[in-house]
Design a protein around this motif. Structure first.
Motif, short mmCIF file in Angstrom:
data_model
loop_
_atom_site.label_atom_id
_atom_site.label_comp_id
_atom_site.label_asym_id
_atom_site.label_seq_id
_atom_site.Cartn_x
_atom_site.Cartn_y
_atom_site.Cartn_z
N ARG A 118 30.36 50.31 48.86
CA ARG A 118 31.54 50.60 48.11
C ARG A 118 31.45 49.77 46.87
O ARG A 118 31.86 50.34 45.50
CB ARG A 118 33.01 50.14 48.73
N LEU A 119 30.90 48.69 46.68
CA LEU A 119 30.85 47.62 45.62
C LEU A 119 30.14 48.24 44.59
O LEU A 119 30.27 47.91 43.38
CB LEU A 119 30.85 46.04 46.05
N ILE A 120 28.76 48.52 44.76
CA ILE A 120 27.63 48.86 43.90
C ILE A 120 27.93 49.67 42.62
O ILE A 120 27.58 49.63 41.57
CB ILE A 120 26.23 49.13 44.62
N SER A 121 28.97 50.70 43.04
CA SER A 121 29.30 51.68 42.11
C SER A 121 30.46 51.07 41.34
O SER A 121 30.82 51.91 40.27
CB SER A 121 29.82 52.91 42.55
N HIS A 122 31.19 50.14 41.57
CA HIS A 122 32.15 49.54 40.84
C HIS A 122 31.94 48.50 39.93
O HIS A 122 32.57 47.90 39.19
CB HIS A 122 33.23 48.79 41.89
N LEU A 123 30.57 47.77 40.24
CA LEU A 123 30.35 46.68 39.47
C LEU A 123 29.99 46.87 38.15
O LEU A 123 29.45 48.00 37.60
CB LEU A 123 29.06 46.08 40.03
N ASP A 124 30.29 45.86 37.27
CA ASP A 124 30.32 46.00 35.69
C ASP A 124 29.60 44.38 35.35
O ASP A 124 29.54 43.57 36.24
CB ASP A 124 31.11 46.38 34.89
N ALA A 125 29.46 44.43 34.20
CA ALA A 125 28.82 43.01 33.56
C ALA A 125 29.76 42.08 33.77
O ALA A 125 29.52 40.74 33.99
CB ALA A 125 28.47 43.12 31.92
N GLU A 126 31.25 42.30 33.60
CA GLU A 126 32.19 41.25 33.67
C GLU A 126 32.44 40.73 35.14
O GLU A 126 32.31 39.44 35.35
CB GLU A 126 33.60 41.65 33.20
N LYS A 127 32.14 41.94 36.27
CA LYS A 127 32.38 41.42 37.63
C LYS A 127 31.12 40.46 38.21
O LYS A 127 31.20 39.60 38.89
CB LYS A 127 32.58 42.54 38.46
N LEU A 128 30.04 40.82 37.47
CA LEU A 128 28.78 40.02 37.84
C LEU A 128 28.87 38.83 37.29
O LEU A 128 28.22 37.65 37.84
CB LEU A 128 27.51 40.82 37.18
N LEU A 129 29.46 38.69 36.05
CA LEU A 129 29.52 37.22 35.64
C LEU A 129 30.29 36.19 36.38
O LEU A 129 30.12 35.18 36.67
CB LEU A 129 30.07 37.31 33.92
N ASP A 130 31.48 36.97 37.07
CA ASP A 130 32.56 36.30 37.64
C ASP A 130 31.70 35.99 39.15
O ASP A 130 31.93 34.75 39.51
CB ASP A 130 33.70 37.09 37.98
N LEU A 131 30.91 36.74 39.56
CA LEU A 131 30.43 36.35 40.55
C LEU A 131 29.12 35.46 40.57
O LEU A 131 29.03 34.34 41.51
CB LEU A 131 29.44 37.71 41.39
N PHE A 132 28.48 35.39 39.53
CA PHE A 132 27.40 34.24 39.27
C PHE A 132 28.15 33.13 38.96
O PHE A 132 27.59 31.87 39.49
CB PHE A 132 26.61 34.90 38.15
N ALA A 133 29.11 33.08 38.29
CA ALA A 133 30.03 31.83 38.08
C ALA A 133 30.40 31.28 39.47
O ALA A 133 30.60 30.13 39.44
CB ALA A 133 31.19 32.13 37.15
N HIS A 134 30.93 31.97 40.49
CA HIS A 134 31.40 31.55 41.71
C HIS A 134 30.40 30.88 42.29
O HIS A 134 30.28 29.83 42.89
CB HIS A 134 31.85 32.54 42.54
N VAL A 135 28.86 31.56 42.15
CA VAL A 135 28.00 30.70 42.93
C VAL A 135 27.59 29.43 42.24
O VAL A 135 27.12 28.34 43.09
CB VAL A 135 26.44 31.83 42.91
N ALA A 136 27.78 29.39 40.89
CA ALA A 136 27.59 27.97 40.29
C ALA A 136 28.43 27.06 40.63
O ALA A 136 28.05 25.86 41.03
CB ALA A 136 27.58 28.47 38.75
N LYS A 137 29.72 27.40 41.17
CA LYS A 137 30.82 26.44 41.77
C LYS A 137 30.23 26.24 43.24
O LYS A 137 30.27 24.92 43.36
CB LYS A 137 32.00 27.29 41.72
N GLU A 138 29.95 26.94 43.79
CA GLU A 138 29.07 26.80 45.12
C GLU A 138 27.83 25.81 45.08
O GLU A 138 28.04 24.55 45.82
CB GLU A 138 28.49 27.95 45.82
#
Length: 222
Positions: A92-112
């Motif tokens: 479901r996610l892959i068709s909803h992903l955009d650059a902003e969401k990807l940035l948020d996800l990578f930022a979350h991993v950086a916090k991890e």
């Protein structure tokens, strides 16, 4: 200051279970919880009812509420179901992903990564589960998000019961690998990475032997 809410108390107890400070089998005494959180026993009963609905607490005759004690078979069932649900989340996610969401996800991993570097177990646990919930939320699927919230909670309980170490490693390296596949639009590789990731977490569990003894309730929550 506004009194602490039922949801806030439930979240504190959930986090204490996830951090392995509240152990499976530990009694959750209404009077003691009411004193710890400065609320009425009626509010604590609401909290325990909500946690029981989520499978984190169970009520036993003559004992009252206790932190649930999952069996090894239940643990395997939960991980099996979670693998299936997370496959659907990614689809479901892959068709909803955009650059902003990807940035948020990578930022979350950086916090991890920062939490891992600081050996901050509380943040590691919160952020690890939070990553999977972010995926479901960004997929725009309320039903799947609700399932994931329940499965992440139950997985935290299983980890508390069966992990053979105090270190929690639902790690940023595997999360980042999964994100790279999503960024490249490769659903099959992303799903394969998710299965491998969850199998890694499950394989670190000791699904045999006795559960750990509980610590004091006040010590676990304060």
């Amino acid at each position: 200051m506004a009194p602490i809410t039922v949801d806030e108390i439930a979240e504190r107890i959930w986090l204490s279970i996830a951090e392995r400070r509240l152990r499976p089998g530990m009694r959750l005494k209404e009077a003691e919880l009411a004193e710890i959180f400065g609320v009425s026993r009626a509010r604590i009963r609401q909290v325990l009812t909500a946690l029981e609905r989520d499978g984190l607490v169970k009520t036993e005759a003559n004992k009252g509420a206790i932190v649930a004690e999952p069996s090894a078979d239940e643990a395997r069932d939960i991980f099996h179901i979670r693998r299936e649900v997370e496959q659907r989340v990614l689809a479901r996610l892959i068709s909803h992903l955009d650059a902003e969401k990807l940035l948020d996800l990578f930022a979350h991993v950086a916090k991890e990564r920062a939490a891992n570097a600081a050996s901050d177990q509380r943040e590691i646990i919160k952020l690890s589960g939070g990553f999977h919930l972010m995926l479901a939320e960004m997929a725009g699927a309320d039903f799947l998000w609700g399932l994931m919230r329940d499965l992440v909670s139950r997985t935290s309980l299983i980890t508390a019961a069966f992990r053979d170490s105090d270190k929690y490693n639902c790690g940023p390296d595997e999360h980042e690998e999964l994100l790279m596949h999503l960024k490249n639009g490769d659903l099959q590789k992303a799903q394969h990475a998710m299965v491998h990731h969850l199998e890694h977490v499950e394989n670190e569990l000791k699904l045999a032997g006795n559960l750990d003894h509980a610590r004091s309730l006040k010590d676990a929550l304060l």
